[in-house]
Scaffold this active site. Sequence first.
Site, PDB file in Angstrom:
ATOM      1  N   ASN A  43       0.809  -1.227   0.000  1.00  0.00           N
ATOM      2  CA  ASN A  43       0.000   0.000   0.000  1.00  0.00           C
ATOM      3  C   ASN A  43       0.841   1.277   0.000  1.00  0.00           C
ATOM      4  O   ASN A  43       0.428   2.303  -0.504  1.00  0.00           O
ATOM      5  CB  ASN A  43      -1.025  -0.007   1.135  1.00  0.00           C
ATOM      6  CG  ASN A  43      -0.383   0.025   2.497  1.00  0.00           C
ATOM      7  OD1 ASN A  43       0.751  -0.427   2.678  1.00  0.00           O
ATOM      8  ND2 ASN A  43      -1.097   0.551   3.464  1.00  0.00           N
ATOM      9  N   GLY A  86       2.959  -4.946   7.624  1.00  0.00           N
ATOM     10  CA  GLY A  86       1.967  -5.729   6.887  1.00  0.00           C
ATOM     11  C   GLY A  86       0.853  -6.150   7.816  1.00  0.00           C
ATOM     12  O   GLY A  86       0.566  -5.493   8.819  1.00  0.00           O
ATOM     13  N   SER A  87       0.230  -7.268   7.485  1.00  0.00           N
ATOM     14  CA  SER A  87      -0.937  -7.705   8.247  1.00  0.00           C
ATOM     15  C   SER A  87      -0.531  -8.323   9.592  1.00  0.00           C
ATOM     16  O   SER A  87       0.578  -8.847   9.739  1.00  0.00           O
ATOM     17  CB  SER A  87      -1.720  -8.735   7.433  1.00  0.00           C
ATOM     18  OG  SER A  87      -0.911  -9.862   7.194  1.00  0.00           O
ATOM     19  N   VAL A 126       0.404 -12.184   9.221  1.00  0.00           N
ATOM     20  CA  VAL A 126       1.758 -12.502   8.749  1.00  0.00           C
ATOM     21  C   VAL A 126       2.799 -12.073   9.790  1.00  0.00           C
ATOM     22  O   VAL A 126       3.779 -12.777  10.030  1.00  0.00           O
ATOM     23  CB  VAL A 126       2.035 -11.867   7.367  1.00  0.00           C
ATOM     24  CG1 VAL A 126       3.489 -12.070   6.944  1.00  0.00           C
ATOM     25  CG2 VAL A 126       1.102 -12.454   6.314  1.00  0.00           C
ATOM     26  N   GLU A 133       5.003  -3.606  12.341  1.00  0.00           N
ATOM     27  CA  GLU A 133       4.000  -2.535  12.172  1.00  0.00           C
ATOM     28  C   GLU A 133       2.809  -3.170  11.468  1.00  0.00           C
ATOM     29  O   GLU A 133       2.918  -3.567  10.308  1.00  0.00           O
ATOM     30  CB  GLU A 133       4.556  -1.402  11.308  1.00  0.00           C
ATOM     31  CG  GLU A 133       5.710  -0.646  11.916  1.00  0.00           C
ATOM     32  CD  GLU A 133       5.320   0.165  13.117  1.00  0.00           C
ATOM     33  OE1 GLU A 133       4.107   0.353  13.363  1.00  0.00           O
ATOM     34  OE2 GLU A 133       6.228   0.594  13.837  1.00  0.00           O
ATOM     35  N   CYS A 178      -2.949   1.659   6.616  1.00  0.00           N
ATOM     36  CA  CYS A 178      -3.032   1.104   7.967  1.00  0.00           C
ATOM     37  C   CYS A 178      -3.674   2.096   8.924  1.00  0.00           C
ATOM     38  O   CYS A 178      -4.302   1.714   9.899  1.00  0.00           O
ATOM     39  CB  CYS A 178      -1.655   0.705   8.459  1.00  0.00           C
ATOM     40  SG  CYS A 178      -0.488   2.055   8.394  1.00  0.00           S
TER      41      CYS A 178
HETATM   42  P1  NAP Z   1       0.683  -8.905   4.091  1.00  0.00           P
HETATM   43  O1  NAP Z   1      -0.138  -9.853   3.326  1.00  0.00           O
HETATM   44  O2  NAP Z   1       0.922  -9.156   5.527  1.00  0.00           O
HETATM   45  O3  NAP Z   1       2.080  -8.834   3.319  1.00  0.00           O
HETATM   46  C1  NAP Z   1       3.132  -7.994   3.757  1.00  0.00           C
HETATM   47  C2  NAP Z   1       4.452  -8.543   3.253  1.00  0.00           C
HETATM   48  O4  NAP Z   1       4.706  -9.824   3.842  1.00  0.00           O
HETATM   49  C3  NAP Z   1       4.495  -8.753   1.741  1.00  0.00           C
HETATM   50  O5  NAP Z   1       5.783  -8.459   1.277  1.00  0.00           O
HETATM   51  C4  NAP Z   1       4.197 -10.244   1.618  1.00  0.00           C
HETATM   52  O6  NAP Z   1       4.712 -10.800   0.424  1.00  0.00           O
HETATM   53  C5  NAP Z   1       4.923 -10.787   2.830  1.00  0.00           C
HETATM   54  N1  NAP Z   1       4.433 -12.088   3.287  1.00  0.00           N
HETATM   55  C6  NAP Z   1       3.208 -12.639   3.084  1.00  0.00           C
HETATM   56  N2  NAP Z   1       3.130 -13.855   3.654  1.00  0.00           N
HETATM   57  C7  NAP Z   1       4.338 -14.100   4.238  1.00  0.00           C
HETATM   58  C8  NAP Z   1       4.897 -15.186   4.975  1.00  0.00           C
HETATM   59  N3  NAP Z   1       4.183 -16.277   5.246  1.00  0.00           N
HETATM   60  N4  NAP Z   1       6.179 -15.074   5.418  1.00  0.00           N
HETATM   61  C9  NAP Z   1       6.895 -13.978   5.164  1.00  0.00           C
HETATM   62  N5  NAP Z   1       6.436 -12.913   4.466  1.00  0.00           N
HETATM   63  C10 NAP Z   1       5.165 -12.972   4.004  1.00  0.00           C
HETATM   64  O7  NAP Z   1       0.114  -7.426   3.995  1.00  0.00           O
HETATM   65  P2  NAP Z   1      -0.352  -6.622   2.684  1.00  0.00           P
HETATM   66  O8  NAP Z   1      -1.628  -7.230   2.209  1.00  0.00           O
HETATM   67  O9  NAP Z   1       0.782  -6.497   1.731  1.00  0.00           O
HETATM   68  O10 NAP Z   1      -0.608  -5.176   3.295  1.00  0.00           O
HETATM   69  C11 NAP Z   1      -1.782  -4.861   4.005  1.00  0.00           C
HETATM   70  C12 NAP Z   1      -1.593  -4.940   5.502  1.00  0.00           C
HETATM   71  O11 NAP Z   1      -0.483  -4.152   5.896  1.00  0.00           O
HETATM   72  C13 NAP Z   1      -2.761  -4.403   6.280  1.00  0.00           C
HETATM   73  O12 NAP Z   1      -3.085  -5.258   7.350  1.00  0.00           O
HETATM   74  C14 NAP Z   1      -2.269  -3.077   6.807  1.00  0.00           C
HETATM   75  O13 NAP Z   1      -2.901  -2.632   7.962  1.00  0.00           O
HETATM   76  C15 NAP Z   1      -0.831  -3.352   7.035  1.00  0.00           C
HETATM   77  N6  NAP Z   1      -0.041  -2.101   7.061  1.00  0.00           N
HETATM   78  C16 NAP Z   1       0.433  -1.642   8.271  1.00  0.00           C
HETATM   79  C17 NAP Z   1       1.141  -0.458   8.341  1.00  0.00           C
HETATM   80  C18 NAP Z   1       1.676   0.071   9.659  1.00  0.00           C
HETATM   81  O14 NAP Z   1       2.595   0.860   9.647  1.00  0.00           O
HETATM   82  N7  NAP Z   1       1.146  -0.331  10.794  1.00  0.00           N
HETATM   83  C19 NAP Z   1       1.379   0.264   7.175  1.00  0.00           C
HETATM   84  C20 NAP Z   1       0.883  -0.215   5.969  1.00  0.00           C
HETATM   85  C21 NAP Z   1       0.175  -1.416   5.933  1.00  0.00           C
HETATM   86  P3  NAP Z   1       3.787 -11.124  -0.858  1.00  0.00           P
HETATM   87  O15 NAP Z   1       2.613 -10.226  -0.811  1.00  0.00           O
HETATM   88  O16 NAP Z   1       4.687 -10.841  -2.017  1.00  0.00           O
HETATM   89  O17 NAP Z   1       3.449 -12.571  -0.756  1.00  0.00           O
END
Ligand code: NAP
Length: 486
Positions: free
Chosen positions: A158, A234-235, A238, A256, A290
Amino acid sequence: MSSQIETTFLQGELYINGKWVSAPNQSYFESFNPATGELVGRCAAATTEQVNEAVTKANEAYLQWQNIPIPERAAYLLKAAQLFDIRKQVLARVMTMEMGKVLTESLGEVGVVIATAQYMAGEGRRLFGETVPAGFPDRNVRMVREPLGVVACITPWNFPVALASYKIFSALIAGNSVVWKPASEVALSAKIFVEVLDAVGLPPGVVNLVTGSGRTVGQTLAEHSDVKVISFTGSTEVGQKLAEMGCQTLKRISLELGGKNAVIVLKDADLDKAADGIVKSAFTTTGQRCTAASRVIVERPVKEMLLQKVIDLTQSMKIGNGLEEGIQVGPLVNEDQLHTVENYVKTAIEEGGTIVSGGQRVKELGGYYYEPTIIEDVKPHHTIAQEEIFGPVLAIIEVDSYEEAMEVNNGTIYGLSTSIYTESLHYANRAAKEAISGLVYINNGTSNAEMGVAFGGMKMSGNGHREVSHHAFDVMTEWKSIYTNY
Ligand code: NAP
Ligand code: MG
């Protein structure tokens, strides 16, 4: 320059030890434009061996990099800031093409990258240690911050480059080396980001890029014994998995994570300002932030008046392809995210919510567009009041007092951002104290971080670490205590 990108098929390779690499039988994955469905390009999917190679080279590079005086390390970051400024149009357009945010937001995000490089370059001069009065004669005692080694940065789609810049630049200035795994959705944006760092002339191996799925690339990094820090955004799901995997080798893990952010509006608030803050924080980046506001918690006497203002502002927003001028809301990032939003809206209705604006896919535009949606009659225990949606859906919850509002605000598993609109000094200060939330905004929306201010969430929104400020060095360095008897 811009038309060139739109007609050129982009290809991303891995960047290991200062070289762009792909093996003879390298496999690739594709990147699509969510506004049009068109193929933007393809990107190398790193094998486990290639990820291991990146970590090995990063570890070797770290041994040299940590000895380079900080002002020299800072000079690389300042040069990066200049080169990002030159490349900002290209980088921003590719970001918009890969994940759909409107071009002005993408350009703003490159601005954050530039500011972060400059800020972290300056912070290098302030990586102070401490001295402690010694308990014995003829002795001095000092404490210094030292880098840890290889930092694995794992980032979401994002904010394709800003979140990476927080992690990468704080790691580098402190003397660590980096292996970066961006989200696959935005791997080509990551490639352009690393092209800039390549042009800066960083020593080989100091920054490495490994693209590919989270399951293979992310997991390999999380389990590697030479990776000392995982810096993840990320989420929550994860993040929990990474924490579990990383603890086997006692890595430092900075998380985060998600949020379920609320704007509280009390009956004495300036409703025009509140409506403006709500709409901006709910629907900017199509709600895929987020810190996006996904709940409005409003005192009953002003609910109708506030809601009408929020609806009017929302319905004036222009939806469309983020590359076009004047567009304010782009598509969702992909089909999965579109279905997630559709399902949450369906559930909201089944549980008793009422749609007062939006609630439909925008089919005639072709891409993964969904109308900015406002749902009233939502109760605090409803699914859309509890779970992160990550889309343009806003729940309106009515309450009878400040106390009830704060109870609802704090009644989710998350604790990232809380906003309150009020003219009351009393309630503003109580909210600042009582919100269980890493970020609190008074008379401002939920989504507005400033450089140099600690960023991060409480409860399931994180694990206590902070970024964007010098507090990042609590992750990126560790303390050494030195006793000298003279
Ligand atoms: P995500 O599905 O958790 O993915 C984040 C990263 O982790 C991606 O690079 C993803 O790679 C990787 N990943 C996925 N599964 C993994 C695993 N089993 N082992 C290691 N790495 C893995 O999150 P997203 O859908 O990209 O982003 C949305 C989420 O991010 C939302 O929940 C949002 O709230 C959160 N977010 C938080 C903040 C903050 O600062 N608090 C800021 C922005 C976003 P691939 O996608 O390439 O598989
Ligand atoms: Mg895409």
